[in-house]
Design a protein around this motif. Structure first.
Motif, mmCIF file in Angstrom:
data_model
loop_
_atom_site.group_PDB
_atom_site.id
_atom_site.type_symbol
_atom_site.label_atom_id
_atom_site.label_comp_id
_atom_site.label_asym_id
_atom_site.label_seq_id
_atom_site.Cartn_x
_atom_site.Cartn_y
_atom_site.Cartn_z
ATOM 1 N N ALA A 1 0.842 -1.206 0.000
ATOM 2 C CA ALA A 1 0.000 0.000 0.000
ATOM 3 C C ALA A 1 0.875 1.253 0.000
ATOM 4 O O ALA A 1 1.834 1.351 0.773
ATOM 5 N N TYR A 2 0.524 2.183 -0.855
ATOM 6 C CA TYR A 2 1.259 3.446 -0.933
ATOM 7 C C TYR A 2 0.505 4.474 -0.107
ATOM 8 O O TYR A 2 -0.659 4.778 -0.372
ATOM 9 N N THR B 1 7.312 5.141 -5.263
ATOM 10 C CA THR B 1 6.988 4.242 -6.360
ATOM 11 C C THR B 1 8.177 3.380 -6.742
ATOM 12 O O THR B 1 8.077 2.146 -6.877
ATOM 13 N N VAL C 1 -5.698 -3.484 -8.124
ATOM 14 C CA VAL C 1 -5.427 -2.559 -9.224
ATOM 15 C C VAL C 1 -4.799 -1.272 -8.701
ATOM 16 O O VAL C 1 -3.853 -0.745 -9.291
ATOM 17 N N ASN C 2 -5.286 -0.768 -7.571
ATOM 18 C CA ASN C 2 -4.706 0.478 -7.050
ATOM 19 C C ASN C 2 -3.220 0.325 -6.796
ATOM 20 O O ASN C 2 -2.425 1.186 -7.169
ATOM 21 N N GLU C 3 -2.837 -0.761 -6.145
ATOM 22 C CA GLU C 3 -1.440 -0.945 -5.777
ATOM 23 C C GLU C 3 -0.591 -1.167 -7.023
ATOM 24 O O GLU C 3 0.513 -0.620 -7.155
ATOM 25 N N ASN D 1 -1.212 -0.226 -10.142
ATOM 26 C CA ASN D 1 -1.092 1.045 -10.873
ATOM 27 C C ASN D 1 -0.060 1.954 -10.215
ATOM 28 O O ASN D 1 0.732 2.620 -10.905
ATOM 29 N N GLU D 2 -0.059 1.974 -8.913
ATOM 30 C CA GLU D 2 0.890 2.842 -8.208
ATOM 31 C C GLU D 2 2.326 2.396 -8.455
ATOM 32 O O GLU D 2 3.200 3.207 -8.746
ATOM 33 N N ASP E 1 -2.377 2.365 -15.561
ATOM 34 C CA ASP E 1 -3.695 2.984 -15.389
ATOM 35 C C ASP E 1 -4.823 1.977 -15.621
ATOM 36 O O ASP E 1 -5.795 2.263 -16.320
ATOM 37 N N ASP F 1 -8.097 -0.271 -15.133
ATOM 38 C CA ASP F 1 -9.370 0.075 -14.485
ATOM 39 C C ASP F 1 -9.777 -1.018 -13.488
ATOM 40 O O ASP F 1 -9.110 -2.024 -13.346
ATOM 41 N N HIS F 2 -10.917 -0.767 -12.777
ATOM 42 C CA HIS F 2 -11.303 -1.658 -11.675
ATOM 43 C C HIS F 2 -12.243 -2.777 -12.108
ATOM 44 O O HIS F 2 -12.829 -3.455 -11.266
ATOM 45 N N ASP G 1 -6.614 -10.140 -3.581
ATOM 46 C CA ASP G 1 -7.114 -8.778 -3.366
ATOM 47 C C ASP G 1 -8.506 -8.844 -2.748
ATOM 48 O O ASP G 1 -9.281 -9.742 -3.007
#
Lengths: 340, 340, 340, 340, 340, 340
Positions: E173-174, E186, E203-205, E207-208, E213, E215-216, E240
């Motif tokens: 997690a960022y 990053t 996906v959030n992690e 992408n970070e 980019d 999508d969900h 996840d």
């Protein structure tokens, strides 16, 4: 009839600390809750003066978060003027306390060296504005020990006070576990005391500041005070309390003073069941300042010592007593009758 | 074997009060919770007698709301007979207490002058019915000080008791901040004591009632008692406790009495850590009444004083001790061993 | 940077009440402690406005005892200006609350009819002085229902406000269990509303004041508002919230208003787990006043409803939320993310 | 630097008990909550030794339910080795405690006779495995008094300890309200002491075991110890503490010992405000065992007595103090200064 | 039968934090007590695994004061192996939490940037020794965000794990409000993930870390996972959880995963009355690790999601549930029957 | 007007249990305090009936210690007649409860099998005396499952009731983890039901008693009731509640009954936020008995179901609601308005 206005203003400068302690005499590991108070030695003085009806204004930094919001509420609740408090993005300093009992000492763990107050800087405080209608400025030896910024800010405050004719009261306790930012504590405190007018402290503090070695006898105290006045001619009076600790729960205190002319001392008061010892020195200091405003020296000393003794009976950092309650103890009514 | 029946019945008449206090020695402003108890000087006597196994019936008014429901539950829990308690549409009287410590006095704020009990009237109480199987009727000087209705109701109760041969015990403490409805307290109390048989009180109370000026020596006490018997010939005995308060937390008590024939006194008991001082006088009174039922005068005095001393160690208004616990202290077992 | 000054001033007039309730959903009889808060409908408005950064000043009487001391501390803690609060020798009004849950209704028992506020009289309040720098004066229908003195004091305040160009906001709730001192509530409220400018209320209040019978449809609301403006031409706008209670724990609220020109309404907000319902109407009123200062009518309505909804999630009487938190809900961020 | 390893291992055998008590000095009937601790005389010794840095392993049965889960967590929290604890389908033993104060004795109600520990049997404990790396095995007179299984299990443990060269410390307190399963307590304890090496106890215990009648003078103690060594030649030393109870709240303790060669005694320590008296004897025992590992006899006695005195200041059963805190008291620092 | 030994060992690396929060849904300013827990994302994983019967060892720094003593006790109580925890002279990190409710978000204030863990350095941790008998090493994106020392220590740990064949689980997690010591989050996280084997995140992690980019949608998730495996070939699986927040009090969660071969997902679980949301992600991570040890992928996902859902019902940071309780929810027994 | 006399008397026979649980939804290991209540299924019925104004007398054994003293006080507080309660030297039965939430089930650990009630024997209860003025005798399937003595005592009670014309209500829940003393539960319950007149239970209980296999449809219920009347011709009516548990926190209940002539059922009530589920069945039973005294069957069913639903909103074992509060819910007032 509406609340009376306060005609005297005392400015205090110092850190607001959150105190966290397990209830009663519990160890942290044996309690899943903590009681908290907001205090700090100078704020305790402000709170007590405010409860005495004096206009007390605290100059400090408070965290810009939910803890700081609560600190502001508590200060306001005491009646402390917070209009010049800065909110900053650093956590509020705090400490954990395990309250001792009997022969078990209290234990404290601090978390303050990178907190909101440590980040105060002279440009954050408009001393000319703050002190223009003040009668007293109170500081202690803890503030300049926290950070260079705190020291510089205090230094400028004392200079402004001297310019503006504000009386400076100093409680220059030397705390050896602070002073980590590089300055020599003794030198700094000596210079700050030289810019002050009333010393609240005794032989220990004078020896520390002047690097002398006076003893704890009455003569030692008088000699130390005279030496202090020689070295710091601005100092006019010295008020000190003397504590004898039979145990963490059983304490005796009396006050003595050097008025510039003579040695005076007051009766000893005994607290056989200490409820909370934190802030008892601050209660004495607030009593001295209240006395300087309203009484001559002997009653100042007696008022301050009675206030100090009463604080031992009150949970928390602040001395939540009225002038009337202190006067009752001064009159010798210490039998604890019920006031219906 | 089932619970034993109680063969003696004592009727108490007076206000039930809710007591609200911050925990420990906190000031109200430093606590967000309040502990509460239901008490009141006469109910405390009833509760203690009930815990001693006596049938105790309280005559009073209680609010017809959720507070009154709780008061009834607590009275029942003590074993007090509430079958003749009236429920009325006025709030229950209450008071706030900040418990003192050391030289700090306790502070009390009352809210009782327009409460449920103040609205009691003679037609609400069927004294003939209530007292027909009673042995004792107990009253204090607080009840007739609350309102005209309370006074008239009590007056009729004493008359009924005298008709029915019920012994009347009187604790005629004069509380100067009451008596706001117009009557002269001294006159009222004197007339009520004249209709009573046992006085629980001492020189202060007698001086107040008779408008005399006896001193606090042994001779003063004896002379006062004799004078009282001259003026109020129904009075046969006087039981009194004498308190010395070293501080709010450290108290000493002993009992002395005039038996009608002679002066007797008991050993002094010392309470070095007072837990709760409220209701200690009521514990003494309950001890006297229990003693009158079961003992001769000397043991009555010793039992009452031991009960009074024990109450100092128990939180709340009621003296939650058994006869056995009081007897242990009477025997001198005051070292606090653990009862496994 | 120091705390910002507040540039708008709102004056509130009304009783400060102590609320006492067992924790959680307990019945009084099942808890030996009580949580307490200081509130009262107008003080709740002042507290919320003060937390929003508005200068809020409360005009009231507070008891001159330890309870009043604590009330003053709490008011100060909220930032409320207490400089014109009177201290009087009568107990502070209070109420007991058993918090309902699900289909169980909350129960309240009041003790206020002979309290400090009931003893307020016009000569205790210097309205000219207080209102000279005020923007708003807020009152509710509870104050004139307490006593003749409270009514007369309020009446003079409204007259002074109209003289001095201060906007008057009125929340004229009719509470039938009050009004025991002899006045006709409907007549009094109608006269007071006639001297006000903003009505916070809806069909129920208008029907009560005008003795009309409008229904709860949108048309009924609009017609009622128009009728009110006909009868009380000083009224310029009406803001109202509509509540649907699925249970004590599950509520829905939305706001609608008559702007003088048109009917507007906002989105409904749902609170599936009510934490505390007391003071939600006051949160709406404070939101309306804040909106009147800062927003146009639609956002005022949305802000007020969001503030009202948020109050359901906060224990105690006062809506301890910041402007930022209300704006978040206005933006639709109602998923309860953690703000780190 | 990582946590240091513990190089000495002490095994304790005995029941883990849950203690339930109303807060402060409340009676059960006046509190709706109970504080709880896990203790038991031998576990208290293990907890204290673990806090001193010794590897302490407890041999016991714990209930296989949510109470047992919590007990295991608490034991682990103290650092006690629970790897050989048995989980059994019987409830954990427990007791209720009303803490006395002043002249009011503490009251205890036990519920332990059919609990988890009472069901222990020799085949549940692999003594050879457990003691192979142990230095000490500690037992008290309570364990063999619970059940035949507990007695047999302990008996086998002592035999294994003697085979494996493990020193056995015995605290053979005779508790007359136990011993309900049929054995003669005196005979059992004498046989178990005969298999032990260090006696923690004094004249009372020796008289009970040997059915003698030594008095409580110094000579009586010495003669008793010599007689014990004659009858139980494995015993090499006797350590005893002597308590004087002024009240439940005010106690004095000192230690004396027979070292096999001479009588030694230590200074008396006074505890004027007892916080919790439970477990003070166990604190002494843990101090003795720690002293046997690290000190000669005089310092062992002084360390044990200081540990015992400190326990009076700590809520709960376990003596949550560090070696450093005990050494401070040994040095005479009993004035309760704050450790910042 | 004694406690069973744990045969699998999981090592967690990260900060131990003290959490301080007012009870219930109170604001700090409306409570004078705080509840506290010790947690921290990696310690939460260790605690949960330990309660599942896995040998969990935490690598961290803890303050060498009374707070650190309590933290060690709590960790031990969970059964966490603390034998390699360092004690250092810096305060333990902590945070204040006001628990949200309904549409009110929780608020957090941190105090951690200069704490004990921030001072960890590679030479304080003997990774070869620690990991030689470990099966898993778990880390999160918070640790390398605290300080350079924490980052370097973690980096060396991952290298050692890869050398020794220990599986590395990463929850990267960022947290944008950390990373104040100068590194690019990053880049650091990407490098650390490249040395890991199991990703716990979505996906959030991704992408970070990859600066992509996706999508969900389900396809977005699968594509992201494939891309991650292309860029970080050590990664074999991705687990996840997906959360939908209706309000702070009403949440829904389900798990989905990329097994390296296929997309799988589990049933959604609904928590209509959230008790405590802190640590729910850690409960999921612990469930994944437990599943990796004992189950195939589908049951791993279901076990982890059930564990996560259960954590919402438990106060505090740690998921105090047993394997049996998680399996019950996996079986669909979500109606909350009483287990007698 | 004094408290009204109760004209109907219901006798309940069964164990008084102490319930100990951590506050809120805490696990035992995460709380250092426990809340306690006294309950037990039959005492819960007595408490509820007493709050409804019925004379309720409990027949039981209570421990002769401080726990028993408190139990007696609590029973008296509810208004329960304890004049025939026996005090015995065995500990009071108790249980620990961890309250579940959402999908987490509540957990219970009992300690009752060797308690005070298990030692009851027929000669301890004078049924002729107790039942001579009773209208109802209520029992449940738990009492005969505790011990032979409890079974025999109950058996004699039912015989006496039948002799004396007292109506017997039976709640014959079969608890499989009891019945450890040797009797066959099914046989015992069948025999006892044969001596009863009203069954409070449904298909589960009938299937258990008759060893039949009726399904949970309406027809199944009716057939089961008819079969029961065939086998136990004394039974005249059957009242049953049906529960649907969405989660531990969200429950639905409705009542249905066989009146001897016809099947009736009532509206379903939904409790979206369960506060306390313990004692909800007992609240239903008390509602049935109150209904049998005051209503015809349909209203009895509705009253009982409303009482049951209300109990879900009240902490503790007893249903602390008044008849008025139940009638409000019967009328459909379930929106939780505040009762001022």
């Amino acid at each position: 009839m509406a609340q009376k206005e306060n005609h005297h203003k005392v400015v205090t400068f110092g850190e607001v600390l959150m105190r966290l302690s397990p209830p009663g005499y519990r160890k942290l590991v044996h309690s899943d809750i903590l009681e908290y108070y907001f205090g700090g030695t100078e704020m305790n003085v402000a709170a007590s003066l405010s409860r005495f009806g004096v206009h007390a204004q605290q100059i400090t930094n408070v965290s810009d978060d939910l803890v700081g919001d609560a600190a502001i509420s508590v200060m306001r609740g005491h009646g402390i003027d917070v209009s010049e408090v800065n909110r900053v993005p650093h956590p509020l300093g705090l400490y954990f306390l395990e309250t001792g009992s009997g022969m078990r000492a209290s234990r404290i763990a601090y978390n303050r060296l990178y907190g909101a107050f440590a980040h105060i800087r002279p440009e954050m405080v408009d001393w000319e504005h703050i002190l223009r209608d003040a009668d007293y400025l109170h500081w202690t030896g803890i503030s300049p020990a926290i950070s260079e910024g705190a020291y510089q800010t205090l230094k400028e405050g004392l200079e402004a006070a001297n310019r503006l004719g504000v009386t400076v009261t100093a409680d220059p306790a030397y705390r050896s576990n602070l002073w980590q930012y590089g300055r020599n504590g003794t030198e700094v405190l000596r210079a700050l005391v030289a810019n002050s007018h009333i010393l609240i402290g005794g032989v220990n503090e004078i020896n520390e500041i002047l690097e002398t070695d006076f003893d704890h006898s009455k003569d030692g105290f008088v000699s130390a005070c005279k030496q202090l006045q020689d070295d710091c001619p601005n100092i006019t009076k010295v008020f000190d309390k003397v504590r004898t600790g039979l145990s963490a729960s059983w304490q005796k205190v009396y006050g003595h003073a050097w008025t510039g002319d003579e040695y005076i001392s007051g009766e000893e008061l005994e607290i056989a069941q200490v409820v909370d010892r934190i802030g008892t020195g601050d209660a004495f200091a607030a009593g001295v300042i209240y006395g300087l405003i309203h009484f001559e020296d002997r009653d100042t000393l007696r008022f301050a010592n009675a206030a100090c003794a009463l604080k031992h009976t009150i949970p928390g950092d602040a001395n939540l007593v009225s002038v009337e309650e202190v006067l009752e103890v001064m009159k010798g009514n210490t039998g604890g009758r019920i006031k219906r």
